[in-house]
Write an enzyme that holds these catalytic residues in place. Structure first.
Site, short mmCIF file in Angstrom:
data_model
loop_
_atom_site.label_atom_id
_atom_site.label_comp_id
_atom_site.label_asym_id
_atom_site.label_seq_id
_atom_site.Cartn_x
_atom_site.Cartn_y
_atom_site.Cartn_z
N ARG A 148 36.57 10.04 73.47
CA ARG A 148 36.95 10.93 72.38
C ARG A 148 37.43 10.12 71.18
O ARG A 148 37.59 8.91 71.26
CB ARG A 148 38.00 11.91 72.89
CG ARG A 148 37.42 12.92 73.88
CD ARG A 148 38.49 13.77 74.49
NE ARG A 148 39.32 14.40 73.46
CZ ARG A 148 40.55 14.88 73.68
NH1 ARG A 148 41.10 14.77 74.87
NH2 ARG A 148 41.22 15.44 72.70
N GLU A 150 -3.09 33.61 42.92
CA GLU A 150 -2.28 33.96 44.10
C GLU A 150 -3.10 34.77 45.10
O GLU A 150 -4.02 35.50 44.72
CB GLU A 150 -1.05 34.77 43.65
CG GLU A 150 -0.05 33.96 42.85
CD GLU A 150 0.42 32.72 43.61
OE1 GLU A 150 1.01 32.87 44.69
OE2 GLU A 150 0.18 31.60 43.12
N ASN A 165 50.50 12.22 78.53
CA ASN A 165 50.87 11.80 77.17
C ASN A 165 51.50 12.92 76.37
O ASN A 165 51.95 12.71 75.26
CB ASN A 165 49.64 11.27 76.42
CG ASN A 165 48.54 12.32 76.32
OD1 ASN A 165 48.37 13.15 77.20
ND2 ASN A 165 47.80 12.28 75.24
N TYR A 166 51.57 14.11 76.92
CA TYR A 166 51.97 15.29 76.16
C TYR A 166 53.10 15.99 76.89
O TYR A 166 52.95 16.35 78.06
CB TYR A 166 50.75 16.20 76.02
CG TYR A 166 50.93 17.41 75.15
CD1 TYR A 166 51.42 17.29 73.85
CD2 TYR A 166 50.59 18.68 75.60
CE1 TYR A 166 51.57 18.40 73.03
CE2 TYR A 166 50.73 19.80 74.80
CZ TYR A 166 51.22 19.65 73.51
OH TYR A 166 51.37 20.76 72.71
N ASN A 206 -2.08 25.53 46.39
CA ASN A 206 -0.96 25.08 45.58
C ASN A 206 0.27 24.91 46.46
O ASN A 206 0.68 25.84 47.15
CB ASN A 206 -0.68 26.13 44.50
CG ASN A 206 0.58 25.86 43.73
OD1 ASN A 206 0.93 24.71 43.48
ND2 ASN A 206 1.28 26.93 43.35
N ARG A 232 12.91 36.65 56.26
CA ARG A 232 12.25 36.45 57.55
C ARG A 232 13.04 35.54 58.50
O ARG A 232 12.73 35.44 59.68
CB ARG A 232 10.84 35.89 57.35
CG ARG A 232 9.82 36.99 57.09
CD ARG A 232 8.44 36.41 57.00
NE ARG A 232 8.20 35.79 55.71
CZ ARG A 232 7.23 34.91 55.47
NH1 ARG A 232 6.42 34.53 56.45
NH2 ARG A 232 7.06 34.41 54.25
N ASN A 261 9.97 29.59 56.26
CA ASN A 261 10.19 31.02 56.01
C ASN A 261 10.73 31.73 57.24
O ASN A 261 11.28 32.80 57.14
CB ASN A 261 8.87 31.69 55.60
CG ASN A 261 8.39 31.17 54.25
OD1 ASN A 261 9.11 31.22 53.27
ND2 ASN A 261 7.18 30.64 54.23
C1 UD1 Z 1 4.42 30.20 45.71
C2 UD1 Z 1 3.30 29.95 44.73
C3 UD1 Z 1 1.99 29.74 45.48
C4 UD1 Z 1 2.16 28.58 46.45
C5 UD1 Z 1 3.35 28.83 47.37
C6 UD1 Z 1 3.61 27.59 48.18
C7 UD1 Z 1 3.86 31.19 42.70
C8 UD1 Z 1 3.61 32.42 41.93
N1 UD1 Z 1 3.20 31.08 43.84
O1 UD1 Z 1 4.09 31.39 46.38
O2 UD1 Z 1 0.95 29.44 44.57
O3 UD1 Z 1 0.96 28.45 47.22
O4 UD1 Z 1 4.53 29.11 46.62
O5 UD1 Z 1 4.58 27.86 49.13
O6 UD1 Z 1 4.58 30.34 42.26
N2 UD1 Z 1 11.85 31.46 44.21
C9 UD1 Z 1 12.94 31.62 43.39
N3 UD1 Z 1 13.00 32.72 42.57
C10 UD1 Z 1 12.04 33.66 42.56
C11 UD1 Z 1 10.92 33.49 43.40
C12 UD1 Z 1 10.85 32.39 44.22
O7 UD1 Z 1 13.85 30.79 43.38
O8 UD1 Z 1 12.17 34.61 41.79
C13 UD1 Z 1 11.78 30.27 45.07
C14 UD1 Z 1 11.82 30.58 46.54
O9 UD1 Z 1 13.14 30.49 47.02
C15 UD1 Z 1 10.96 29.48 47.14
C16 UD1 Z 1 9.96 29.17 46.05
O10 UD1 Z 1 10.53 29.65 44.85
O11 UD1 Z 1 11.70 28.29 47.38
C17 UD1 Z 1 8.63 29.83 46.30
O12 UD1 Z 1 8.80 31.19 46.38
P1 UD1 Z 1 7.93 32.09 47.35
O13 UD1 Z 1 8.31 33.50 47.17
O14 UD1 Z 1 7.94 31.53 48.69
O15 UD1 Z 1 6.50 31.85 46.67
P2 UD1 Z 1 5.13 32.32 47.21
O16 UD1 Z 1 4.88 33.72 46.80
O17 UD1 Z 1 5.00 32.01 48.62
CA CA Z 2 6.43 31.93 50.42
#
Ligand code: UD1
Ligand code: CA
Length: 459
Positions: free
Chosen positions: A335, A156, A388-389, A171, A19, A229
């Site tokens: 500078r 979720e 200077n140059y 969460n 996004r 995001n």
């Molecule tokens: C997640 C939480 C949700 C919470 C929300 C808060 C889970 C299942 N859900 O949801 O409860 O309210 O965050 O923002 O945990 N990431 C990885 N690898 C992956 C998936 C995600 O590194 O395979 C990282 C993403 O880069 C990000 C973070 O984990 O930094 C959260 O991932 P995102 O996909 O935003 O989670 P949500 O579905 O929004």
């Molecule tokens: Ca997210």
């Protein structure tokens, strides 16, 4: 309190960030000039964690290259199969006895105080979870509590029933838990849910089933747990961050004319009774001493501003030192390597580079001073230029104490002006000038008798 339990940090940063609509991986987008992920790493560093593991995926090489100086362990998550799967990639680096703190690389404003609070509540019998109540909880995992208000699970958005969707406690994703228990629960995660992902959030119900208490901790402000995001969210958190920087400066005794119009992109140290006017940008390491005034729209980068300096509007100061009680601007450009010894006047459309300007010397209008060693009490006339140059090499100009140059003088380097030298206006000075004398190069002014202006011929 978990007593002396050691802490390890796992930062999730493998998400795509589609996004953002950007070539740049999301976690490299900056807030206050610093990548989102760097903010999280630096905040985590305040906890003196034994190990900080960053789980990367999309654009990983670029992220690693940009953050090469950070002391972290990089772990790849080749396929984004969910937050639980992501944390599990860090398992080989997770010590059983440590408290593991899970952070998100795209949640940049989390404060170390909040994390200390969270970590201190976690031990082998307690999982600590950072939650917050939101007016609009849409999209987040909801915190499900029983009739005694004990946390039971996280559901979720996409898996929630209508009654669960009505829950406003969400969460944040940030939690602290003992390494041994975490690894056990991660190994038992399944992906039979609406998104077909391994949800980290499923460990909450497992903890409850295993008689591990789940304790909620709340941040001071919602901004701490907001993620990035999209670019509007990036801009919102940028302003929130800048607001904090402005407040921190005000607490230290700085008058900030409008806290919504100050940008700090680095580390600023300040004295007392400083005034920062609107739209000031401070970048890198900037020090501003007591009683300085920084006018509207000034940009100061990696520089030192002395006591009582008056900097009028529209100055750009980069890797320079402005000595005490100097007056500069409006429209001055200092500078790299410009050093003003103090009590200087630098005026409009004056550019100074790699030069020392001695105490009390003035360069008031339309000048370029480059590669110059200028003594004290010098007066540089309007339009004076140091050439200077020579097209291939740079050369230095030396100007003795109390020298004075007339308007539009060109000082062709290498050249030395003696102390108390006076240069006549319009001179091109290519040889050293003696002390205390007037030197000028100027063609004689003549008036032509009997000369007539041409007139148009009649056709
Ligand atoms: C997640 C939480 C949700 C919470 C929300 C808060 C889970 C299942 N859900 O949801 O409860 O309210 O965050 O923002 O945990 N990431 C990885 N690898 C992956 C998936 C995600 O590194 O395979 C990282 C993403 O880069 C990000 C973070 O984990 O930094 C959260 O991932 P995102 O996909 O935003 O989670 P949500 O579905 O929004
Ligand atoms: Ca997210």
């Amino acid at each position: 309190m978990s007593g002396q339990a050691k802490v390890s940090v796992v930062i999730l940063a493998a998400g795509q960030g589609t996004r953002m609509k950007s070539k740049l991986p999301k976690v490299l987008h900056p807030i206050g000039g610093k990548p989102l992920l760097t903010h999280v790493i630096h905040t985590a560093a305040e906890l003196a964690a034994v190990n900080t593991v960053v789980v990367y995926g999309h654009g990983g090489e670029q992220v690693k290259a940009k953050l090469a100086d950070e002391k972290v362990t990089w772990v790849e998550q080749a396929e984004q199969l969910g937050t639980g799967h992501a944390v599990d990639q860090a398992s080989p680096h997770i010590n059983d006895d440590h408290i593991i703190l899970v952070l998100y690389g795209d949640v940049p404003l989390i404060r170390s105080e909040t994390l200390f609070d969270l970590v201190s509540k976690a031990d082998e019998k307690t999982l600590a979870l950072l939650t917050v109540h939101l007016d609009d909880p849409h999209g987040y995992g909801r915190i499900v509590r029983d009739q005694h208000s004990n946390i039971q699970s996280i559901v979720e958005q996409k898996d929630a029933s209508d009654s669960e969707l009505a829950i406003t406690e969400i969460n944040t994703g940030i939690l602290a838990v003992q390494g041994k228990r975490l690894k056990d629960w991660l190994s038992r995660l399944e992906n039979n849910n609406a998104q077909g992902e391994y949800y980290l959030t499923d460990i909450i119900a497992m903890a409850v089933a295993d008689d591990c208490a789940v304790e909620a901790v709340h941040p001071d402000s919602e901004d701490e747990v907001l993620g990035v995001n999209s670019r509007p969210q990036l801009a919102y958190l940028e302003r929130a961050y800048q607001r904090q920087q402005a407040e921190a400066l005000m607490v230290q005794g700085v008058t900030v004319i409008d806290p919504n119009r100050l940008d700090v992109r680095g580390k600023v140290t300040v004295g007392k009774d400083i005034t920062l006017d609107v739209n000031v940008v401070l970048e890198g390491d900037v020090h501003i001493a007591d009683d300085a005034y920084i006018g509207p729209n000034c940009v100061i980068i990696d520089s030192h501003i002395g006591e009582g300096v008056q900097m009028q509007a529209m100055c750009v100061v980069d890797n320079a030192k402005v000595g005490a009680k100097s007056e500069i601007g409006p429209y001055s450009r200092l500078r790299p390597g410009a050093v003003l010894d103090g009590d200087n006047h630098i005026g409009n459309f004056v550019e100074i580079k790699n030069s020392v300007i001695g105490k009390g010397s003035k360069v008031n209008h339309l000048s370029y001073i480059g590669d110059t060693d200028m003594g004290a009490g010098v007066n540089i006339g309007a339009g004076t230029i140091t050439a200077n140059y020579d097209g291939a090499n740079k050369h230095r100009t030396t100007i003795g104490d109390k020298a004075s140059t007339g308007s539009n003088s060109v000082l062709v380097a290498p050249v030395k002006l003696g102390s108390e030298t006076t240069i006549g206006a319009g001179s091109v000075i290519s040889k050293d000038t003696p002390a205390g004398k007037l030197t000028l190069t100027r063609s004689k002014q003549v008036t032509i008798e009997g000369w007539k202006r041409p007139t148009k011929k009649k056709s």
